[in-house]
Design an enzyme around this catalytic site. Sequence first.
Site, PDB file in Angstrom:
ATOM      1  N   HIS A  38       0.901  -1.330  -0.039  1.00  0.00           N
ATOM      2  CA  HIS A  38      -0.070  -0.110   0.064  1.00  0.00           C
ATOM      3  C   HIS A  38       0.836   1.184   0.182  1.00  0.00           C
ATOM      4  O   HIS A  38       1.730   1.467   0.920  1.00  0.00           O
ATOM      5  CB  HIS A  38      -0.739  -0.141   1.215  1.00  0.00           C
ATOM      6  CG  HIS A  38      -1.853   1.077   1.670  1.00  0.00           C
ATOM      7  ND1 HIS A  38      -3.274   0.979   1.708  1.00  0.00           N
ATOM      8  CD2 HIS A  38      -1.327   2.464   2.224  1.00  0.00           C
ATOM      9  CE1 HIS A  38      -3.650   2.326   2.055  1.00  0.00           C
ATOM     10  NE2 HIS A  38      -2.484   3.105   2.319  1.00  0.00           N
ATOM     11  N   ASP A  40       1.388   5.294   0.095  1.00  0.00           N
ATOM     12  CA  ASP A  40       0.724   6.470   0.471  1.00  0.00           C
ATOM     13  C   ASP A  40       0.947   7.625  -0.429  1.00  0.00           C
ATOM     14  O   ASP A  40       2.219   7.823  -0.374  1.00  0.00           O
ATOM     15  CB  ASP A  40       0.618   6.655   2.019  1.00  0.00           C
ATOM     16  CG  ASP A  40       0.015   5.890   2.886  1.00  0.00           C
ATOM     17  OD1 ASP A  40      -1.111   5.581   2.723  1.00  0.00           O
ATOM     18  OD2 ASP A  40       0.617   5.043   3.798  1.00  0.00           O
ATOM     19  N   HIS A  70      -2.775   4.802  -2.519  1.00  0.00           N
ATOM     20  CA  HIS A  70      -3.857   5.426  -1.539  1.00  0.00           C
ATOM     21  C   HIS A  70      -3.441   7.083  -1.537  1.00  0.00           C
ATOM     22  O   HIS A  70      -2.733   7.576  -1.187  1.00  0.00           O
ATOM     23  CB  HIS A  70      -3.514   5.127  -0.044  1.00  0.00           C
ATOM     24  CG  HIS A  70      -4.539   5.846   0.914  1.00  0.00           C
ATOM     25  ND1 HIS A  70      -4.430   6.015   2.262  1.00  0.00           N
ATOM     26  CD2 HIS A  70      -5.514   6.619   0.807  1.00  0.00           C
ATOM     27  CE1 HIS A  70      -5.277   6.597   2.548  1.00  0.00           C
ATOM     28  NE2 HIS A  70      -5.982   6.903   2.016  1.00  0.00           N
ATOM     29  N   PHE A 147      -0.211  10.805   8.744  1.00  0.00           N
ATOM     30  CA  PHE A 147       0.982  10.432   9.475  1.00  0.00           C
ATOM     31  C   PHE A 147       0.853   8.967   9.864  1.00  0.00           C
ATOM     32  O   PHE A 147      -0.377   8.358  10.170  1.00  0.00           O
ATOM     33  CB  PHE A 147       1.066  11.404  10.555  1.00  0.00           C
ATOM     34  CG  PHE A 147       1.303  12.752  10.351  1.00  0.00           C
ATOM     35  CD1 PHE A 147       2.553  13.325   9.825  1.00  0.00           C
ATOM     36  CD2 PHE A 147       0.120  13.441  10.141  1.00  0.00           C
ATOM     37  CE1 PHE A 147       2.544  14.544   9.527  1.00  0.00           C
ATOM     38  CE2 PHE A 147       0.044  14.849   9.817  1.00  0.00           C
ATOM     39  CZ  PHE A 147       1.454  15.159   9.302  1.00  0.00           C
ATOM     40  N   ASP A 175      -7.208   1.101   7.240  1.00  0.00           N
ATOM     41  CA  ASP A 175      -5.947   1.692   7.298  1.00  0.00           C
ATOM     42  C   ASP A 175      -5.664   2.752   8.376  1.00  0.00           C
ATOM     43  O   ASP A 175      -6.695   3.599   8.668  1.00  0.00           O
ATOM     44  CB  ASP A 175      -5.666   2.484   6.015  1.00  0.00           C
ATOM     45  CG  ASP A 175      -4.673   2.917   5.823  1.00  0.00           C
ATOM     46  OD1 ASP A 175      -3.371   2.531   6.212  1.00  0.00           O
ATOM     47  OD2 ASP A 175      -4.402   4.025   4.709  1.00  0.00           O
ATOM     48  N   SER A 198       3.555   1.550  10.539  1.00  0.00           N
ATOM     49  CA  SER A 198       4.684   1.436  11.426  1.00  0.00           C
ATOM     50  C   SER A 198       4.730   0.212  12.252  1.00  0.00           C
ATOM     51  O   SER A 198       5.898  -0.419  12.309  1.00  0.00           O
ATOM     52  CB  SER A 198       4.389   2.680  12.272  1.00  0.00           C
ATOM     53  OG  SER A 198       3.171   2.613  13.005  1.00  0.00           O
TER      54      SER A 198
HETATM   55  C1  DX5 Z   1      -2.164   7.276   6.898  1.00  0.00           C
HETATM   56  C2  DX5 Z   1      -1.830   6.431   5.944  1.00  0.00           C
HETATM   57  C3  DX5 Z   1      -1.753   5.213   6.484  1.00  0.00           C
HETATM   58  C4  DX5 Z   1      -0.463   4.934   7.028  1.00  0.00           C
HETATM   59  C5  DX5 Z   1      -0.543   3.576   8.105  1.00  0.00           C
HETATM   60  O1  DX5 Z   1      -2.391   8.672   6.629  1.00  0.00           O
HETATM   61  O2  DX5 Z   1      -2.935   6.470   4.984  1.00  0.00           O
HETATM   62  O3  DX5 Z   1      -1.709   4.284   5.187  1.00  0.00           O
HETATM   63  O4  DX5 Z   1       0.730   4.892   6.369  1.00  0.00           O
HETATM   64  O5  DX5 Z   1       0.452   3.742   9.072  1.00  0.00           O
HETATM   65  P1  DX5 Z   1       0.117   3.180  10.400  1.00  0.00           P
HETATM   66  O6  DX5 Z   1      -0.060   1.690  10.417  1.00  0.00           O
HETATM   67  O7  DX5 Z   1       1.597   3.777  11.138  1.00  0.00           O
HETATM   68  O8  DX5 Z   1      -0.771   4.149  10.994  1.00  0.00           O
HETATM   69 ZN    ZN Z   2      -2.992   4.536   3.458  1.00  0.00          ZN
END
Ligand code: DX5
Ligand code: ZN
Length: 223
Positions: A38, A40, A70, A147, A175, A198
Amino acid sequence: MAIPIIIIPAILSKTIDDFQKDLDKLLNSKKLNTGWVHVDFMDNILVPNKSITVDDLKEVNFGKLKKEAHLMVKNPEKWITKLQTLNFQRIIIHREAKGNIKDYINLIKQNGIQAGLAINPSTAVEALAPYAGLVDVILVMGVNPGFQGQSFILQTLDKIKEIKTKGWPVKIEVDGAVKDTNAKEIVESGADILASGSYLLNGDPDQNLARLLDNLSQQKKQL
Ligand code: DX5
Ligand code: ZN
């Protein structure tokens, strides 16, 4: 019988060097090197953060990974067109994007690419209704996007249940702040796909995945 759950590692990076480091972790892992990734993308308009661009990925080798984008961007059209040239298999736009959502979905699907629609924590499920029959995936945000490493917003569980009761012919992906300790509750609420950043990528991704899968398979405590 247990329903198969798809776990997708999420990479959110500001620089291509950081992106490549996370991608290498996946490509070198034993269990996450042939599934989905995925990716971002952020424009600093729809969300208060900026990421790598699609152009940054032109030379990147994803190995056998299938790519899901995404798009946390206000105007997704140009991003969609560029992603199609890089063979992304699924493109997810936000319900909160500006412009005609149906047109964006049609643009994504015209080349046989899967379309997804993401929904922020503050947006009501009803806002998905006109599009639910047109997309393959609804992406439910468990955090305010922008984030990694945030805390999971608990009301997301009710939102997943509400979407599930609609009976729409879509997969539900969740997500944001998905980890070993909440994956089971999220899946029991109705999620089919989990994107995790993360939690999976800090440390050894294979060990982290194993711990998450172990928690998922625990029997519900008898009351
Ligand atoms: C958040 C992103 C997520 C993020 C997920 O804005 O769209 O995809 O990278 O990371 P974690 O699992 O650390 O929230
Ligand atoms: Zn995402």
